[in-house]
Design a protein around this motif. Structure first.
Motif, PDB file in Angstrom:
ATOM      1  N   LEU A 128       0.832  -1.211   0.000  1.00  0.00           N
ATOM      2  CA  LEU A 128       0.000   0.000   0.000  1.00  0.00           C
ATOM      3  C   LEU A 128       0.864   1.258   0.000  1.00  0.00           C
ATOM      4  CD1 LEU A 128      -2.778  -1.066   2.549  1.00  0.00           C
ATOM      5  CD2 LEU A 128      -3.080  -0.725   0.090  1.00  0.00           C
ATOM      6  N   ALA A 129       1.927   1.253   0.806  1.00  0.00           N
ATOM      7  CA  ALA A 129       2.808   2.417   0.866  1.00  0.00           C
ATOM      8  C   ALA A 129       3.454   2.679  -0.488  1.00  0.00           C
ATOM      9  CB  ALA A 129       3.883   2.203   1.933  1.00  0.00           C
ATOM     10  N   GLU A 130       3.901   1.621  -1.154  1.00  0.00           N
ATOM     11  CA  GLU A 130       4.514   1.778  -2.467  1.00  0.00           C
ATOM     12  C   GLU A 130       3.518   2.330  -3.480  1.00  0.00           C
ATOM     13  OE1 GLU A 130       7.511   1.855  -5.207  1.00  0.00           O
ATOM     14  OE2 GLU A 130       7.690   1.394  -3.065  1.00  0.00           O
ATOM     15  N   ASN A 131       2.279   1.864  -3.392  1.00  0.00           N
ATOM     16  CA  ASN A 131       1.265   2.303  -4.352  1.00  0.00           C
ATOM     17  C   ASN A 131       0.684   3.671  -4.025  1.00  0.00           C
ATOM     18  OD1 ASN A 131       0.273   0.089  -6.538  1.00  0.00           O
ATOM     19  ND2 ASN A 131       1.235  -0.873  -4.787  1.00  0.00           N
ATOM     20  N   GLN A 132       0.955   4.177  -2.821  1.00  0.00           N
ATOM     21  CA  GLN A 132       0.511   5.530  -2.504  1.00  0.00           C
ATOM     22  C   GLN A 132       1.223   6.560  -3.382  1.00  0.00           C
ATOM     23  OE1 GLN A 132      -1.908   7.189   0.312  1.00  0.00           O
ATOM     24  NE2 GLN A 132      -1.671   7.896  -1.776  1.00  0.00           N
ATOM     25  N   LYS A 133       2.387   6.209  -3.900  1.00  0.00           N
ATOM     26  CA  LYS A 133       3.133   7.152  -4.741  1.00  0.00           C
ATOM     27  C   LYS A 133       2.317   7.609  -5.943  1.00  0.00           C
ATOM     28  CE  LYS A 133       7.623   5.115  -3.551  1.00  0.00           C
ATOM     29  NZ  LYS A 133       8.793   4.356  -4.071  1.00  0.00           N
ATOM     30  N   ASP A 134       1.660   6.674  -6.631  1.00  0.00           N
ATOM     31  CA  ASP A 134       0.906   6.995  -7.848  1.00  0.00           C
ATOM     32  C   ASP A 134      -0.600   7.051  -7.617  1.00  0.00           C
ATOM     33  OD1 ASP A 134       3.002   7.221  -9.856  1.00  0.00           O
ATOM     34  OD2 ASP A 134       3.341   5.092  -9.505  1.00  0.00           O
ATOM     35  N   CYS A 135      -1.051   6.710  -6.423  1.00  0.00           N
ATOM     36  CA  CYS A 135      -2.488   6.666  -6.152  1.00  0.00           C
ATOM     37  C   CYS A 135      -3.054   8.085  -6.066  1.00  0.00           C
ATOM     38  CB  CYS A 135      -2.749   5.920  -4.844  1.00  0.00           C
ATOM     39  SG  CYS A 135      -4.493   5.655  -4.491  1.00  0.00           S
ATOM     40  N   PRO A 136      -4.179   8.361  -6.727  1.00  0.00           N
ATOM     41  CA  PRO A 136      -4.732   9.718  -6.712  1.00  0.00           C
ATOM     42  C   PRO A 136      -5.501  10.066  -5.446  1.00  0.00           C
ATOM     43  CG  PRO A 136      -6.096   8.298  -8.068  1.00  0.00           C
ATOM     44  CD  PRO A 136      -4.912   7.473  -7.647  1.00  0.00           C
ATOM     45  N   ILE A 137      -5.736   9.084  -4.560  1.00  0.00           N
ATOM     46  CA  ILE A 137      -6.446   9.345  -3.312  1.00  0.00           C
ATOM     47  C   ILE A 137      -5.607   8.860  -2.137  1.00  0.00           C
ATOM     48  CG2 ILE A 137      -8.722   9.236  -4.393  1.00  0.00           C
ATOM     49  CD1 ILE A 137      -9.054   6.412  -3.311  1.00  0.00           C
ATOM     50  N   VAL A 138      -5.939   9.347  -0.953  1.00  0.00           N
ATOM     51  CA  VAL A 138      -5.194   8.979   0.255  1.00  0.00           C
ATOM     52  C   VAL A 138      -5.569   7.570   0.692  1.00  0.00           C
ATOM     53  CG1 VAL A 138      -4.822   9.520   2.692  1.00  0.00           C
ATOM     54  CG2 VAL A 138      -4.993  11.361   1.023  1.00  0.00           C
ATOM     55  N   ILE A 139      -4.558   6.795   1.056  1.00  0.00           N
ATOM     56  CA  ILE A 139      -4.768   5.458   1.612  1.00  0.00           C
ATOM     57  C   ILE A 139      -4.577   5.535   3.122  1.00  0.00           C
ATOM     58  CG2 ILE A 139      -3.926   3.084   1.684  1.00  0.00           C
ATOM     59  CD1 ILE A 139      -2.900   3.533  -1.199  1.00  0.00           C
ATOM     60  N   ARG A 140      -5.559   5.051   3.870  1.00  0.00           N
ATOM     61  CA  ARG A 140      -5.459   5.021   5.332  1.00  0.00           C
ATOM     62  C   ARG A 140      -5.624   3.578   5.808  1.00  0.00           C
ATOM     63  NH1 ARG A 140      -8.410  10.279   4.970  1.00  0.00           N
ATOM     64  NH2 ARG A 140     -10.402   9.230   5.181  1.00  0.00           N
ATOM     65  N   THR A 141      -5.139   3.306   7.016  1.00  0.00           N
ATOM     66  CA  THR A 141      -5.091   1.915   7.479  1.00  0.00           C
ATOM     67  C   THR A 141      -5.503   1.796   8.945  1.00  0.00           C
ATOM     68  OG1 THR A 141      -2.747   2.177   7.995  1.00  0.00           O
ATOM     69  CG2 THR A 141      -3.298   1.257   5.832  1.00  0.00           C
ATOM     70  N   PRO A 142      -6.797   1.923   9.272  1.00  0.00           N
ATOM     71  CA  PRO A 142      -7.218   1.714  10.668  1.00  0.00           C
ATOM     72  C   PRO A 142      -6.793   0.338  11.165  1.00  0.00           C
ATOM     73  CG  PRO A 142      -9.000   2.649   9.357  1.00  0.00           C
ATOM     74  CD  PRO A 142      -7.911   2.272   8.394  1.00  0.00           C
ATOM     75  N   GLY A 143      -6.313   0.298  12.385  1.00  0.00           N
ATOM     76  CA  GLY A 143      -5.852  -0.956  12.962  1.00  0.00           C
ATOM     77  C   GLY A 143      -4.380  -1.212  12.726  1.00  0.00           C
ATOM     78  N   CYS A 144      -3.724  -0.314  11.957  1.00  0.00           N
ATOM     79  CA  CYS A 144      -2.294  -0.518  11.698  1.00  0.00           C
ATOM     80  C   CYS A 144      -1.556   0.814  11.721  1.00  0.00           C
ATOM     81  CB  CYS A 144      -2.087  -1.222  10.363  1.00  0.00           C
ATOM     82  SG  CYS A 144      -0.405  -1.869  10.176  1.00  0.00           S
ATOM     83  N   PRO A 145      -1.325   1.376  12.911  1.00  0.00           N
ATOM     84  CA  PRO A 145      -0.597   2.652  13.005  1.00  0.00           C
ATOM     85  C   PRO A 145       0.871   2.532  12.625  1.00  0.00           C
ATOM     86  CG  PRO A 145      -1.000   1.767  15.195  1.00  0.00           C
ATOM     87  CD  PRO A 145      -1.765   0.900  14.238  1.00  0.00           C
ATOM     88  N   MET A 146       1.321   1.310  12.329  1.00  0.00           N
ATOM     89  CA  MET A 146       2.699   1.135  11.862  1.00  0.00           C
ATOM     90  C   MET A 146       2.846   1.549  10.400  1.00  0.00           C
ATOM     91  SD  MET A 146       1.581  -1.257  14.178  1.00  0.00           S
ATOM     92  CE  MET A 146       1.250  -2.828  13.381  1.00  0.00           C
ATOM     93  N   TYR A 147       1.728   1.640   9.667  1.00  0.00           N
ATOM     94  CA  TYR A 147       1.771   1.979   8.245  1.00  0.00           C
ATOM     95  C   TYR A 147       2.467   3.319   7.964  1.00  0.00           C
ATOM     96  CZ  TYR A 147      -0.056   3.519   3.692  1.00  0.00           C
ATOM     97  OH  TYR A 147      -0.190   4.030   2.430  1.00  0.00           O
ATOM     98  N   PRO A 148       2.141   4.403   8.695  1.00  0.00           N
ATOM     99  CA  PRO A 148       2.844   5.666   8.420  1.00  0.00           C
ATOM    100  C   PRO A 148       4.346   5.585   8.648  1.00  0.00           C
ATOM    101  CG  PRO A 148       0.849   6.085   9.668  1.00  0.00           C
ATOM    102  CD  PRO A 148       1.067   4.602   9.673  1.00  0.00           C
ATOM    103  N   LEU A 149       4.790   4.664   9.500  1.00  0.00           N
ATOM    104  CA  LEU A 149       6.230   4.499   9.688  1.00  0.00           C
ATOM    105  C   LEU A 149       6.883   4.039   8.382  1.00  0.00           C
ATOM    106  CD1 LEU A 149       6.317   2.704  13.170  1.00  0.00           C
ATOM    107  CD2 LEU A 149       6.475   5.157  12.685  1.00  0.00           C
ATOM    108  N   ILE A 150       6.166   3.201   7.622  1.00  0.00           N
ATOM    109  CA  ILE A 150       6.674   2.752   6.330  1.00  0.00           C
ATOM    110  C   ILE A 150       6.717   3.925   5.356  1.00  0.00           C
ATOM    111  CG2 ILE A 150       6.287   1.205   4.374  1.00  0.00           C
ATOM    112  CD1 ILE A 150       4.866  -0.712   6.231  1.00  0.00           C
TER     113      ILE A 150
END
Length: 269
Positions: A128-150
């Motif tokens: 998900l983090a890799e695909n956020q680069k080209d994704c036109p909308i924001v990706i969020r991840t409830p239940g996984c606050p470790m995601y923003p660290l990536i």
């Protein structure tokens, strides 16, 4: 306070979408739990629920009511994550929230064996983090606050919107958002207030006391807001104050909302 509504979408028609917008609802999250009707309907337990949810999406679009998709990641839907993200974009959602399935009582009863392993969780969050680069909308991840660290470790810079928009993710630099300043609380249909849809600990009821009073005076929220009270590896982690682990998963798997997050891959190294 920003008021949003979480819905399975099946009862949202043009009239209800307009009423929500007129009442001041600023966005709706609609649960879409698969890239196709079969996956979604099997999880929802009702045939035809996918099509009705998508009709709810169309009603929100027609009313000019912003909406996002809320999509649960579990073992069955894991292979469909790319298609689920694509469906959210194609449908006009302004954000895609991928919920890391947490073992709340109903999940424990009806979805045995669907919780991601630590390795699966890490892999899908990195995707998900890799695909956020080209994704036109924001990706969020409830239940996984470790995601923003990536996101920060990989220095992800979105190409389709300003990078500072990522900082509006409730967990970015703030971690678990349950009851936190700049986070949220959840009001259930019966009026009960809980810190988060994944941390089902009762704080009070809006039919009995003012929601602002609950927000400001709840002793449970006071504990959640004091990261120094976290226990075990989460307390010792260098990311404690900007992550904090998922308090819902800690509570459901240990009975202690301040315990270490059992699903964290950083601690498992």
């Amino acid at each position: 306070m920003r008021t949003v509504v979480g819905s399975n979408g099946t009862l949202i028609d043009a009239e209800k979408a307009k009423r929500m917008k007129d009442a001041g609802v600023q966005a709706v999250q609609i649960s879409i739990d698969g890239a196709n009707p079969e996956t979604h309907d099997s999880f929802r337990g009702e045939k035809g629920s996918f099509d009705r949810a998508m009709q709810g999406v169309e009603a929100c679009k027609h009313a000019g009511l912003p909406f996002q998709f809320g999509m649960v990641i579990r073992k069955q839907s894991l292979p469909e994550v790319p298609s689920m993200l694509g469906l959210a974009i194609k449908s006009g959602a302004n954000a895609a929230e991928f919920f890391d399935l947490v073992q709340v009582p109903r999940v424990r009863k009806e979805c045995r064996g669907e919780i991601l392993s630590t390795a699966e969780r890490k892999d899908v969050m990195e995707w998900l983090a890799e695909n956020q680069k080209d994704c036109p909308i924001v990706i969020r991840t409830p239940g996984c606050p470790m995601y923003p660290l990536i996101l920060k470790e990989k220095n992800v810079q979105p190409k389709r919107f300003p990078a500072h928009v990522l900082r509006r993710i409730p967990y970015y630099d703030r971690g678990c958002a349950a009851g936190m300043p700049n986070g949220y609380i959840t009001v259930l249909p019966n009026g009960d207030v809980i810190p988060c849809m994944l941390l089902q600990v009762r704080l009070g009821n809006v039919r009995e006391e003012n929601v602002v009073k609950i927000w400001e005076e709840s002793p449970i929220l006071a504990k959640l807001r004091s990261r120094s009270l976290l226990q075990g590896e989460c307390n010792r982690c260098r990311h404690r104050d900007i992550c904090g682990g998922c308090r819902g998963r800690a509570y459901e798997e240990t009975g202690n909302m301040l315990a270490s997050d059992p699903g964290c891959w950083i601690m498992s190294k």
